[in-house]
Design a protein around this motif. Structure first.
Motif, PDB file in Angstrom:
ATOM      1  N   THR A  57      40.745  41.656  46.993  1.00  0.00           N
ATOM      2  CA  THR A  57      39.313  41.746  46.716  1.00  0.00           C
ATOM      3  C   THR A  57      38.720  40.338  46.815  1.00  0.00           C
ATOM      4  N   ALA A  58      37.397  40.276  46.922  1.00  0.00           N
ATOM      5  CA  ALA A  58      36.721  38.974  47.012  1.00  0.00           C
ATOM      6  C   ALA A  58      37.014  38.137  45.760  1.00  0.00           C
ATOM      7  N   ASP A  59      37.076  38.783  44.613  1.00  0.00           N
ATOM      8  CA  ASP A  59      37.364  38.052  43.377  1.00  0.00           C
ATOM      9  C   ASP A  59      38.755  37.430  43.393  1.00  0.00           C
ATOM     10  N   GLU A  60      39.711  38.178  43.911  1.00  0.00           N
ATOM     11  CA  GLU A  60      41.076  37.645  44.001  1.00  0.00           C
ATOM     12  C   GLU A  60      41.128  36.458  44.965  1.00  0.00           C
ATOM     13  N   VAL A  61      40.408  36.582  46.082  1.00  0.00           N
ATOM     14  CA  VAL A  61      40.360  35.478  47.042  1.00  0.00           C
ATOM     15  C   VAL A  61      39.712  34.257  46.392  1.00  0.00           C
ATOM     16  N   HIS A  62      38.645  34.511  45.642  1.00  0.00           N
ATOM     17  CA  HIS A  62      37.932  33.421  44.983  1.00  0.00           C
ATOM     18  C   HIS A  62      38.850  32.689  44.009  1.00  0.00           C
ATOM     19  N   ARG A  63      39.566  33.448  43.203  1.00  0.00           N
ATOM     20  CA  ARG A  63      40.474  32.854  42.218  1.00  0.00           C
ATOM     21  C   ARG A  63      41.506  31.963  42.910  1.00  0.00           C
ATOM     22  N   GLU A  64      42.037  32.451  44.020  1.00  0.00           N
ATOM     23  CA  GLU A  64      43.066  31.715  44.751  1.00  0.00           C
ATOM     24  C   GLU A  64      42.461  30.503  45.469  1.00  0.00           C
ATOM     25  N   ALA A  65      41.273  30.676  46.023  1.00  0.00           N
ATOM     26  CA  ALA A  65      40.626  29.595  46.787  1.00  0.00           C
ATOM     27  C   ALA A  65      40.294  28.410  45.881  1.00  0.00           C
ATOM     28  N   LYS A  66      39.980  28.713  44.625  1.00  0.00           N
ATOM     29  CA  LYS A  66      39.604  27.651  43.688  1.00  0.00           C
ATOM     30  C   LYS A  66      40.749  26.661  43.428  1.00  0.00           C
ATOM     31  N   LYS A  67      41.973  27.111  43.656  1.00  0.00           N
ATOM     32  CA  LYS A  67      43.119  26.218  43.480  1.00  0.00           C
ATOM     33  C   LYS A  67      43.073  25.077  44.490  1.00  0.00           C
ATOM     34  N   SER A  68      42.558  25.346  45.695  1.00  0.00           N
ATOM     35  CA  SER A  68      42.464  24.297  46.715  1.00  0.00           C
ATOM     36  C   SER A  68      41.081  23.657  46.746  1.00  0.00           C
ATOM     37  N   LEU A  69      40.044  24.483  46.558  1.00  0.00           N
ATOM     38  CA  LEU A  69      38.667  23.979  46.583  1.00  0.00           C
ATOM     39  C   LEU A  69      38.006  24.383  45.261  1.00  0.00           C
ATOM     40  N   PRO A  70      38.183  23.565  44.220  1.00  0.00           N
ATOM     41  CA  PRO A  70      37.726  23.964  42.878  1.00  0.00           C
ATOM     42  C   PRO A  70      36.233  24.295  42.803  1.00  0.00           C
ATOM     43  N   LYS A  71      35.441  23.767  43.744  1.00  0.00           N
ATOM     44  CA  LYS A  71      33.991  23.977  43.642  1.00  0.00           C
ATOM     45  C   LYS A  71      33.499  25.154  44.462  1.00  0.00           C
ATOM     46  N   ILE A  72      34.365  25.860  45.128  1.00  0.00           N
ATOM     47  CA  ILE A  72      33.927  26.943  46.010  1.00  0.00           C
ATOM     48  C   ILE A  72      33.263  28.063  45.180  1.00  0.00           C
ATOM     49  N   ALA A  73      32.101  28.504  45.644  1.00  0.00           N
ATOM     50  CA  ALA A  73      31.343  29.524  44.909  1.00  0.00           C
ATOM     51  C   ALA A  73      31.771  30.915  45.356  1.00  0.00           C
ATOM     52  N   VAL A  74      31.646  31.874  44.444  1.00  0.00           N
ATOM     53  CA  VAL A  74      32.051  33.238  44.773  1.00  0.00           C
ATOM     54  C   VAL A  74      31.192  33.784  45.920  1.00  0.00           C
ATOM     55  N   GLY A  75      29.923  33.369  45.962  1.00  0.00           N
ATOM     56  CA  GLY A  75      29.027  33.789  47.041  1.00  0.00           C
ATOM     57  C   GLY A  75      29.513  33.318  48.408  1.00  0.00           C
ATOM     58  N   THR A  76      30.051  32.123  48.450  1.00  0.00           N
ATOM     59  CA  THR A  76      30.604  31.563  49.693  1.00  0.00           C
ATOM     60  C   THR A  76      31.799  32.397  50.140  1.00  0.00           C
ATOM     61  N   VAL A  77      32.613  32.797  49.173  1.00  0.00           N
ATOM     62  CA  VAL A  77      33.788  33.614  49.484  1.00  0.00           C
ATOM     63  C   VAL A  77      33.343  34.952  50.079  1.00  0.00           C
ATOM     64  N   TYR A  78      32.367  35.607  49.429  1.00  0.00           N
ATOM     65  CA  TYR A  78      31.842  36.881  49.921  1.00  0.00           C
ATOM     66  C   TYR A  78      31.311  36.749  51.334  1.00  0.00           C
ATOM     67  N   ARG A  79      30.489  35.698  51.542  1.00  0.00           N
ATOM     68  CA  ARG A  79      29.853  35.531  52.845  1.00  0.00           C
ATOM     69  C   ARG A  79      30.908  35.330  53.930  1.00  0.00           C
ATOM     70  N   ASN A  80      31.894  34.486  53.650  1.00  0.00           N
ATOM     71  CA  ASN A  80      32.931  34.212  54.638  1.00  0.00           C
ATOM     72  C   ASN A  80      33.791  35.443  54.917  1.00  0.00           C
ATOM     73  N   LEU A  81      34.112  36.189  53.877  1.00  0.00           N
ATOM     74  CA  LEU A  81      34.919  37.397  54.066  1.00  0.00           C
ATOM     75  C   LEU A  81      34.173  38.384  54.962  1.00  0.00           C
ATOM     76  N   ASN A  82      32.875  38.558  54.691  1.00  0.00           N
ATOM     77  CA  ASN A  82      32.098  39.495  55.496  1.00  0.00           C
ATOM     78  C   ASN A  82      31.948  39.020  56.935  1.00  0.00           C
ATOM     79  N   GLU A  83      31.778  37.710  57.109  1.00  0.00           N
ATOM     80  CA  GLU A  83      31.682  37.177  58.468  1.00  0.00           C
ATOM     81  C   GLU A  83      32.992  37.361  59.227  1.00  0.00           C
ATOM     82  N   LEU A  84      34.100  37.094  58.550  1.00  0.00           N
ATOM     83  CA  LEU A  84      35.408  37.263  59.198  1.00  0.00           C
ATOM     84  C   LEU A  84      35.641  38.731  59.559  1.00  0.00           C
ATOM     85  N   ALA A  85      35.184  39.633  58.681  1.00  0.00           N
ATOM     86  CA  ALA A  85      35.350  41.065  58.942  1.00  0.00           C
ATOM     87  C   ALA A  85      34.455  41.505  60.099  1.00  0.00           C
TER      88      ALA A  85
END
Ligand SMILES: [Zn+2]
Ligand SMILES: [Zn+2]
Length: 120
Positions: free
Chosen positions: A19-47
């Protein structure tokens, strides 16, 4: 591809069916400032570009899949585990039933997973 979308793609490729939330949680380990909105937008663009696949899950958040080839999903109503389900010939059947090439469908089958079946 931006640094964020590369990271998001790597997470989907590693875990699959996230899920986007799971991706967000994991992404924060590498990019602590990444916003959940950015994760959603990128996931939808990739899809949308077909690099990953969006799975619509009834009454639950969408999930994102690294496998883009046609396949369906089994979802455990007990623990929410998602497994791939291949139904040979489903596409051909649907196409002849619908009579058009341009259609959209989303099929998820609800069934208890192996883990949950083990517990009586
Ligand atoms: Zn389960
Ligand atoms: Zn899948």
């Amino acid at each position: 591809m931006t640094k964020q979308s590369q990271l998001i793609l790597a997470i989907v490729a590693r875990y699959g069916h996230v899920t986007a939330d799971e991706v967000h949680r994991e992404a924060k380990k590498s990019l602590p400032k990444i916003a959940v909105g950015t994760v959603y937008r990128n996931l939808n663009e990739l899809a949308e570009t077909g690099i990953i696949k969006k799975i619509e899950v009834p009454n639950a958040p969408d999930r994102f899949d690294k496998t883009v080839a046609p396949h369906e999903h089994l979802i455990c109503p007990n623990c929410g585990a998602v497994e791939d389900l291949m139904i040979t010939g489903l596409d051909t059947l649907l196409q002849s039933a619908v009579g058009e090439k341009d259609y959209h469908y989303c099929l998820t089958v609800s069934a208890r997973c192996e883990n949950c079946n083990r517990i009586p």
